[in-house]
Design a protein around this motif. Structure first.
Motif, PDB file in Angstrom:
ATOM      1  N   ASN A 119      13.507  45.634 -78.329  1.00  0.00           N
ATOM      2  CA  ASN A 119      13.130  44.579 -79.329  1.00  0.00           C
ATOM      3  C   ASN A 119      12.093  43.741 -78.607  1.00  0.00           C
ATOM      4  O   ASN A 119      11.479  43.033 -79.245  1.00  0.00           O
ATOM      5  CB  ASN A 119      13.964  43.842 -79.891  1.00  0.00           C
ATOM      6  N   GLY A 120      11.491  43.960 -77.158  1.00  0.00           N
ATOM      7  CA  GLY A 120      10.630  43.374 -76.743  1.00  0.00           C
ATOM      8  C   GLY A 120      10.856  41.790 -76.361  1.00  0.00           C
ATOM      9  O   GLY A 120      10.135  40.750 -76.561  1.00  0.00           O
ATOM     10  N   GLY A 121      12.262  41.553 -76.287  1.00  0.00           N
ATOM     11  CA  GLY A 121      12.842  40.148 -75.989  1.00  0.00           C
ATOM     12  C   GLY A 121      12.837  39.883 -74.569  1.00  0.00           C
ATOM     13  O   GLY A 121      12.303  40.858 -73.653  1.00  0.00           O
ATOM     14  N   LEU A 122      13.421  38.786 -74.139  1.00  0.00           N
ATOM     15  CA  LEU A 122      13.142  38.446 -72.586  1.00  0.00           C
ATOM     16  C   LEU A 122      14.433  37.418 -72.516  1.00  0.00           C
ATOM     17  O   LEU A 122      14.657  36.708 -73.180  1.00  0.00           O
ATOM     18  CB  LEU A 122      12.032  37.541 -72.550  1.00  0.00           C
ATOM     19  N   ALA A 123      15.201  37.834 -71.590  1.00  0.00           N
ATOM     20  CA  ALA A 123      16.350  37.192 -71.168  1.00  0.00           C
ATOM     21  C   ALA A 123      16.869  37.221 -69.765  1.00  0.00           C
ATOM     22  O   ALA A 123      16.414  38.001 -68.840  1.00  0.00           O
ATOM     23  CB  ALA A 123      17.460  37.966 -72.183  1.00  0.00           C
ATOM     24  N   VAL A 124      17.404  36.159 -69.293  1.00  0.00           N
ATOM     25  CA  VAL A 124      18.441  35.903 -68.090  1.00  0.00           C
ATOM     26  C   VAL A 124      19.966  36.214 -68.637  1.00  0.00           C
ATOM     27  O   VAL A 124      20.248  35.379 -69.546  1.00  0.00           O
ATOM     28  CB  VAL A 124      18.001  34.591 -67.215  1.00  0.00           C
ATOM     29  N   ARG A 256       8.891  30.655 -66.757  1.00  0.00           N
ATOM     30  CA  ARG A 256       7.755  31.282 -65.834  1.00  0.00           C
ATOM     31  C   ARG A 256       7.310  32.623 -66.505  1.00  0.00           C
ATOM     32  O   ARG A 256       6.188  32.874 -66.589  1.00  0.00           O
ATOM     33  CB  ARG A 256       8.071  31.155 -64.758  1.00  0.00           C
ATOM     34  N   LYS A 257       8.445  33.171 -66.711  1.00  0.00           N
ATOM     35  CA  LYS A 257       8.369  34.698 -67.277  1.00  0.00           C
ATOM     36  C   LYS A 257       7.402  34.579 -68.754  1.00  0.00           C
ATOM     37  O   LYS A 257       6.721  35.380 -68.970  1.00  0.00           O
ATOM     38  CB  LYS A 257       9.591  35.412 -67.381  1.00  0.00           C
ATOM     39  N   VAL A 258       8.019  33.499 -69.470  1.00  0.00           N
ATOM     40  CA  VAL A 258       7.303  33.559 -70.753  1.00  0.00           C
ATOM     41  C   VAL A 258       5.666  33.373 -70.620  1.00  0.00           C
ATOM     42  O   VAL A 258       4.728  33.854 -71.182  1.00  0.00           O
ATOM     43  CB  VAL A 258       7.959  32.618 -71.607  1.00  0.00           C
ATOM     44  N   ALA A 259       5.387  32.565 -69.509  1.00  0.00           N
ATOM     45  CA  ALA A 259       3.988  31.824 -69.465  1.00  0.00           C
ATOM     46  C   ALA A 259       3.201  33.105 -68.885  1.00  0.00           C
ATOM     47  O   ALA A 259       2.295  33.253 -69.123  1.00  0.00           O
ATOM     48  CB  ALA A 259       4.033  30.718 -68.276  1.00  0.00           C
ATOM     49  N   ASP A 260       4.099  34.136 -67.991  1.00  0.00           N
ATOM     50  CA  ASP A 260       3.206  35.250 -67.638  1.00  0.00           C
ATOM     51  C   ASP A 260       3.098  36.205 -68.690  1.00  0.00           C
ATOM     52  O   ASP A 260       2.307  37.389 -68.450  1.00  0.00           O
ATOM     53  CB  ASP A 260       4.215  35.862 -66.373  1.00  0.00           C
ATOM     54  N   GLY A 261       3.796  36.017 -69.731  1.00  0.00           N
ATOM     55  CA  GLY A 261       3.347  37.076 -70.830  1.00  0.00           C
ATOM     56  C   GLY A 261       4.266  38.116 -70.825  1.00  0.00           C
ATOM     57  O   GLY A 261       4.329  39.225 -71.574  1.00  0.00           O
ATOM     58  N   GLU A 262       5.446  38.009 -70.070  1.00  0.00           N
ATOM     59  CA  GLU A 262       6.410  39.124 -70.054  1.00  0.00           C
ATOM     60  C   GLU A 262       7.121  39.480 -71.291  1.00  0.00           C
ATOM     61  O   GLU A 262       7.484  38.414 -72.124  1.00  0.00           O
ATOM     62  CB  GLU A 262       7.731  38.709 -68.829  1.00  0.00           C
TER      63      GLU A 262
END
Ligand code: NDP
Ligand SMILES: O=C(O)C1=N[C@H](C(=O)O)C[C@H](O)C1
Length: 279
Positions: A119-124, A256-262
């Motif tokens: 789903n194109g999410g981002l997580a730790v 930081r990953k959000v800012a990098d557009g990941e």
């Protein structure tokens, strides 16, 4: 730099409360006065020091989240909820484009990873945020990669003790099993021995009485096939403060990953550690 807006979900639960206190003490972060809470919670607010936090029950969260997200660009969600909530919560975060730190254990872990990636999410995502334990995991991973079958045919026992209210078997112990398997040890997570009885914890394990309500003790014992050699690793944590620092590092890493557009990526706490986010 604007502080990172953080929503801690799982209040008024035990770990969410400790983590929220750590976030409040961090000038680089802003704890939002909202928290997704559980179905059993029948109070509208909880208080952290003097600060009221609105508790949003599962049936209300869909209609509340868009406004919270719009009002707080860059919002990071942090989940210390319940093993039964893990997968639905991850789906919720991904549906609303919310990057998240998942500290909650249990659930279907493979499905959890797929949800984020598909789903194109981002997580730790990590069952343990304590940096020394994450470091120990990284050491075990290194040993497994470098010396596969190092402990072939050894017999493994894993014993863990946690507060009586813990809903699941230690997620940390389960993660550790994967490294032992890769070192040649036959072991299934069902074989983990868990202790939840406060009397035995105090009298047999030696857990201090003031920490019976919140502790995480783990011992891994490897015995050679002929019984002549024994290796033992323990990590015994009292209280929950140890998880605060690692969680803050995970939040900074994710921001930081959000800012990098990941997008569509899952990171572990070992990734956070390797990135130098833990100091
Ligand atoms: N990664 C790490 O380093 C660590 C992870 N943990 C993990 O954190 C989790 C929480 O532990 P702990 O605080 O002790 O548990 P608690 O039972 O004290 O708190 C959990 C809270 O989450 C609430 N909840 C239940 N369902 C939902 C939902 N769908 N959305 C939001 N909140 C919900 C519960 O409410 P209700 O009463 O209604 O169920 C409760 O208030 C566990 O999985 C634990 O293993 C713990 C320590 C460290
Ligand atoms: O529930 C807890 O308390 C803990 N949960 C995590 C786990 O299941 O591994 C981390 C730590 O053991 C404390």
């Amino acid at each position: 730099m604007n502080p990172i807006p953080v929503m801690i979900n799982g209040l008024p639960g035990n770990v969410a409360r400790v983590i929220a206190t750590h976030i409040m003490a961090d000038a680089a972060m802003q704890l939002l006065p909202f928290s997704l809470t559980g179905p059993e919670i029948d109070i509208a607010h909880c208080h952290l020091a003097e600060t009221p936090i609105a508790l949003i029950r599962p049936e209300a969260r869909e209609e509340r989240i868009a406004a919270i997200k719009t009002a707080h660009p860059g919002l990071i969600s942090v989940d210390f909820t319940h093993p039964t909530a893990v997968n639905a919560n991850a789906e919720f975060y991904c549906r609303f484009g919310l990057p998240f730190v998942m500290g909650t254990t249990g659930g279907d872990r493979d499905a959890l990873l797929r949800t984020v990636v598909d789903n194109g999410g981002l997580a730790v995502i990590a069952p343990n945020m304590a940096k020394q334990i994450v470091g120990f995991q990284a050491m075990m991973a290194h040993a497994a990669d470098t010396f596969p079958n190092l402990f072939q045919n050894y017999q493994l026992t894993i014993r863990e003790s946690h507060q009586a209210g813990k809903a699941d078997t230690s997620g940390t112990a389960k993660a550790m099993v994967t490294y032992f398997n890769r070192m040649g040890v036959a072991f299934n997570t069902d074989q983990i021995q868990k202790e939840r009885d406060p009397e035995r914890q105090a009298n047999q394990w030696g857990v201090p009485p003031e920490h019976l309500g919140g502790h995480a003790w783990h011992t891994y014992t490897l015995t050679s096939p002929d019984g002549t050699a024994r290796f033992e690793f323990s990590h015994n944590v009292n209280g929950r403060d140890i998880y605060g620092e690692g969680t803050r590092d995970a939040i900074r890493f994710l921001a930081r990953k959000v800012a990098d557009g990941e997008k569509g990526r899952v990171y572990s706490m070992v990734d956070v550690l390797k990135a130098g986010g833990i100091g």
